[in-house]
Scaffold this motif. Structure first.
Motif, short mmCIF file in Angstrom:
data_model
loop_
_atom_site.label_atom_id
_atom_site.label_comp_id
_atom_site.label_asym_id
_atom_site.label_seq_id
_atom_site.Cartn_x
_atom_site.Cartn_y
_atom_site.Cartn_z
N ILE A 102 33.64 27.95 0.83
CA ILE A 102 31.71 27.82 0.46
C ILE A 102 31.56 26.52 -0.03
CG2 ILE A 102 29.66 28.41 -0.49
CD1 ILE A 102 31.61 31.34 -0.98
N LEU A 103 32.32 25.95 -1.18
CA LEU A 103 31.39 24.67 -1.74
C LEU A 103 32.28 23.15 -0.30
CD1 LEU A 103 31.29 22.69 -4.04
CD2 LEU A 103 33.47 23.00 -4.32
N TRP A 105 31.82 24.35 3.00
CA TRP A 105 31.48 24.10 4.29
C TRP A 105 29.82 23.82 3.42
CZ3 TRP A 105 33.10 29.71 4.96
CH2 TRP A 105 34.05 29.85 4.83
N SER A 106 29.25 23.56 2.43
CA SER A 106 28.42 23.18 1.33
C SER A 106 27.97 21.22 1.13
CB SER A 106 27.69 23.40 0.99
OG SER A 106 28.30 23.36 -0.31
N GLN A 107 29.22 21.37 1.60
CA GLN A 107 29.63 19.36 1.43
C GLN A 107 29.58 18.71 2.35
OE1 GLN A 107 28.39 18.00 -1.63
NE2 GLN A 107 27.96 19.46 -2.99
N SER A 439 33.46 15.80 3.05
CA SER A 439 32.56 16.11 2.50
C SER A 439 32.10 14.85 1.74
CB SER A 439 33.32 17.13 1.50
OG SER A 439 34.19 16.99 0.73
#
Length: 757
Positions: A102-103, A105-107, A439
């Motif tokens: 999740i981290l 994919w968000s960055q 990222s």
């Protein structure tokens, strides 16, 4: 020793002397006989004592044989959870793995891999942005890419901007400024804000390049269209000299260094893009090849079920014929290249080429193929000759496995479930790795042509023109350098990548272990059933899968964790070896080679232990360590049977996988290489036709391995079961063997009939 130790006066006369000598020799022979007999008796007694001591140590170290238990009916159903601590640890790590995903994919931003980036960090050609119609990257001064810093920082110290198309003519800003039409064309390669500025002001502000040279797009970047005349003279746009825009006439060869360094930076991406394009052109044909491999594998498994003996001999003969055809084809290619120009170049002189098809035009390549295939052919034939009697025994074991699979037909389709789970694990790892690697944030650095204290320091392009750096270094520029970051997240990014790789190994090994334990539980329920199939569960696979997940997730996680740690150590050793390739320290190379070899052997040993431990867990429901110990001691107590039956059977199943890979590989080679006229118009046009061939070959092996792993797991489970059967029972009416009549005949065992009343 009378005649030797006692001094006697020799009598007179020759006859007397001869008699005396004969008596001495006879006495000596009697002495030697006495001592030799004593020695042999001592050796015999020593052998007996040693055998007794060995038997005692053997039973002490390898555990006691299994005792007869009238209540044992196969896999135990009343069992408890095992290795709970490892189960909890595995669940926590999976939750952490989801959090990392999740981290990431968000960055992350995969566009950084797909699109080239200009000096402002913007993506060229990205849909939905102002640069959508400008997919190409243009360098203001390509000759600055000749700096050694390019290879260190992977960035040319010159302004880069996105353009619609590359320049196709020679032109300098000084000349173009005086012609309205030329200047209009020139503005396509300049920044905004040129109105009212002189040539000097434009150049000092870095708004335009000083010159344009004819260029061609290459991996979405504009590079000078370099050529070469017959005499070896370098040209650009058919001219050997050009105006650099600063009043200097320069040779075209001055552009070579800049183009070369810029090409080195993107060479890997170029090969990757070509491979990606090949996949986009041939993916459906690759799928067809994999489907053919799956159908052939399924056909072989079904035929083994009904014609085990015949199919084994067919596989043996077909493997020999397929490898023999490979030798014949390579020999024909080797002979046909005899008259070809340049075919006698050695592989050492040719060096590494990204286009692997070049090697197929070298005779030495085909000679290497001939030698390799001939060695494999000879090894297989010799093994078959020396193992001919053992093969008959192994065929009987395969027949018994076929009978077991006949009662558990759903086992044939279980590899599809394992393949689906592995696909999810691989996809999650790959997507997370891409997002983690993209990222980072854009980092800008100061680039300048003259000496400057702030050179290569981080800067902000928004306020750089008014900063102290610009004031101290007037000719400096703040350009995009690379993607990075200084936050806590970016500092630990390498750790997150390592965690992603480690959890990938752990999850993949867990899925494989789950499949092994599930199949083992199903086949064990078949073996220990006194009346088949009445004493078996209605759905053996589902019952075994439920027991494995409900009670033994911890044991599965424990075994896969040990294997994953060893595999990650091997990955680290390969990484260290790659980093130290340029060193000449032979001691370090030798040490690394030894470590890699040791950990490779350790990984194979752990896989062997894990596989048999999962079988024991599936049967008895004990924890991983106890099951691994029991399985290992059971196999060591029957070491000869392990070598004779189990490993010969594995060899025969390996020949089956080799046959499927060979058949599909030959078909893929003739199809994608266009060697057959019937497929010339059907086969796709590819950069590297070896890409789909290798993909089909590797995929075919994985598919064949998946289907044949059912047989291999069945054989291993039945093997452990009948070893325990031999220890628990003796063939009497009270303790009859539970193995089939075929196995009883193979082992020269028989059940005694019940006494008549």
């Amino acid at each position: 020793m009378k005649c030797i130790t006692r001094r006697q006066t020799p009598p007179h006369g020759t006859v007397s002397n001869c008699i005396l000598v004969m008596k001495c020799l006879l006495t000596a022979l009697q002495c030697v006989h006495f001592h030799l007999t004593s020695t042999l008796q001592a050796i015999y007694h020593l052998k007996c004592y040693s055998y007794c001591i060995f038997q005692y140590l053997h039973s002490f170290h390898l555990g006691e044989p299994k005792k007869y238990d009238p209540t044992f009916k196969g896999p135990i159903y009343n069992r408890g959870c095992t290795d709970i601590v490892c189960c909890i640890l595995f669940i926590i790590c999976i939750l952490g793995y989801v959090a990392v995903g999740i981290l990431a994919w968000s960055q992350g931003d995969p566009r950084k891999v797909i699109y080239p980036t200009d000096s402002r960090g913007q993506f060229c050609g990205q849909a939905g942005t102002p640069l959508e119609t400008k997919p190409l990257l243009f360098y203001f001064n390509i000759m600055k890419c000749a700096s050694p810093m390019v290879l260190l920082e992977f960035q040319c110290p010159t302004t880069q901007m996105c353009v619609e198309k590359c320049p196709d003519k020679f032109m300098t800003l000084l000349k173009a400024y005086t012609n309205k039409e030329d200047f209009k064309y020139y503005k396509n390669f300049c920044k905004e804000g040129l109105e009212g500025l002189t040539v000097t002001q434009i150049l000092s502000s870095g708004l335009c390049p000083a010159m344009l040279t004819p260029s061609k797009p290459f991996t979405r970047r504009c590079f000078p269209a370099l050529g070469q005349k017959k005499g070896g003279e370098i040209t650009v746009g058919n001219n050997s000299k050009f105006d650099d825009g600063e009043g200097n006439i320069r040779d075209a060869k001055d552009l070579v260094a800049g183009v070369k360094n810029a090409t080195v930076v993107i060479e890997a991406r170029q090969v990757a893009m070509k491979i990606f394009e090949d996949y986009t052109q041939s993916w459906y044909w690759i799928l067809i090849g994999l489907v053919i491999a799956m159908l052939i594998s399924l056909l072989f498994i079904v035929l083994l079920r009904f014609l085990a003996g015949i199919m084994v001999w067919v596989m043996i003969v077909m493997v020999i014929l397929v490898i023999g055809y490979g030798i014949f084809h390579c020999s024909m290619e080797y002979v046909s290249l005899k008259s070809e120009a340049g075919s006698n170049v050695t592989l050492k002189d040719l060096g590494f080429q990204t286009d692997f098809s070049v090697y197929l035009h070298i005779r030495q390549t085909w000679l290497a193929f001939i030698i390799i295939l001939a060695i494999v052919e000879v090894i297989i034939i010799l093994l078959l000759i020396f193992l001919r009697n053992r093969i008959l025994i192994a065929i009987a074991l395969i027949k018994e496995a076929s009978r077991a699979i006949g009662y558990v037909m759903s086992a044939l389709f279980y590899p599809l479930f394992t393949f689906a789970l592995l696909s999810i694990v691989i996809a999650y790892w790959a997507v997370t790795a891409v997002f983690l690697s993209t990222s980072n944030q854009p980092i800008y650095k100061v680039f300048n042509e003259t000496a400057c204290d702030h050179s290569r320091k981080i800067c902000e392009p928004a306020n750089f023109s008014t900063s102290s750096m610009k004031a101290e270094c007037p000719d400096s520029k703040c350009l995009f350098a690379f993607y990075g970051g200084e936050t806590v997240y970016h500092k630990y990014l390498i750790g997150l990548q390592f965690y992603n790789v480690f959890l990938f190994f752990w999850c993949a090994n867990f899925v494989t272990a789950l499949g092994q334990m599930t199949l083992a539980g199903a086949f064990a329920s078949y073996y220990w059933a006194l009346v088949k199939p009445d004493d078996m569960p209605a759905f053996p696979i589902f019952s075994s899968l439920g027991r494995s997940l409900r009670y033994h997730t911890g044991s599965l996680a424990f075994g896969s964790l040990i294997l994953s740690i060893i595999q990650i150590i091997r990955v680290l050793l390969e990484y260290i070896d790659h980093k130290l390739q340029g060193t000449q320290n032979k001691c370090t190379k030798f040490l690394l080679c030894c470590l890699k070899c040791c950990f490779w052997c350790l990984e194979k040993f752990i896989k062997f232990i894990n596989r048999n431990a999962y079988i024991m867990v599936a049967i008895y429901g004990k924890n991983f360590c106890t099951s691994a110990k029991d399985a290992f001691f059971l196999l060591m107590r029957n070491m000869i049977r392990v070598a004779v039956l189990d490993k010969v059977t594995d060899f025969l199943l390996f020949l089956g996988k080799l046959l499927i890979v060979g058949l599909v590989g030959i078909f893929a080679f003739f199809f994608f290489s266009g060697r057959v006229k019937a497929f010339e118009n059907t086969a796709p046009n590819l950069h590297y036709y070896w890409v789909p061939i290798l993909t089909v070959v590797v995929g075919s092996y994985l598919i064949a391995h998946g289907f044949f792993s059912v047989y291999a797991m069945c054989v291993d489970t039945l093997f452990l079961c009948f070893l325990e059967d031999l220890e628990r029972n003796d063939g009497s009416a009270e303790r009859p063997y539970l193995m089939s009549d075929r196995l009883l005949k193979v082992l020269n065992k028989k059940n005694k009939p019940e006494p008549a009343e």
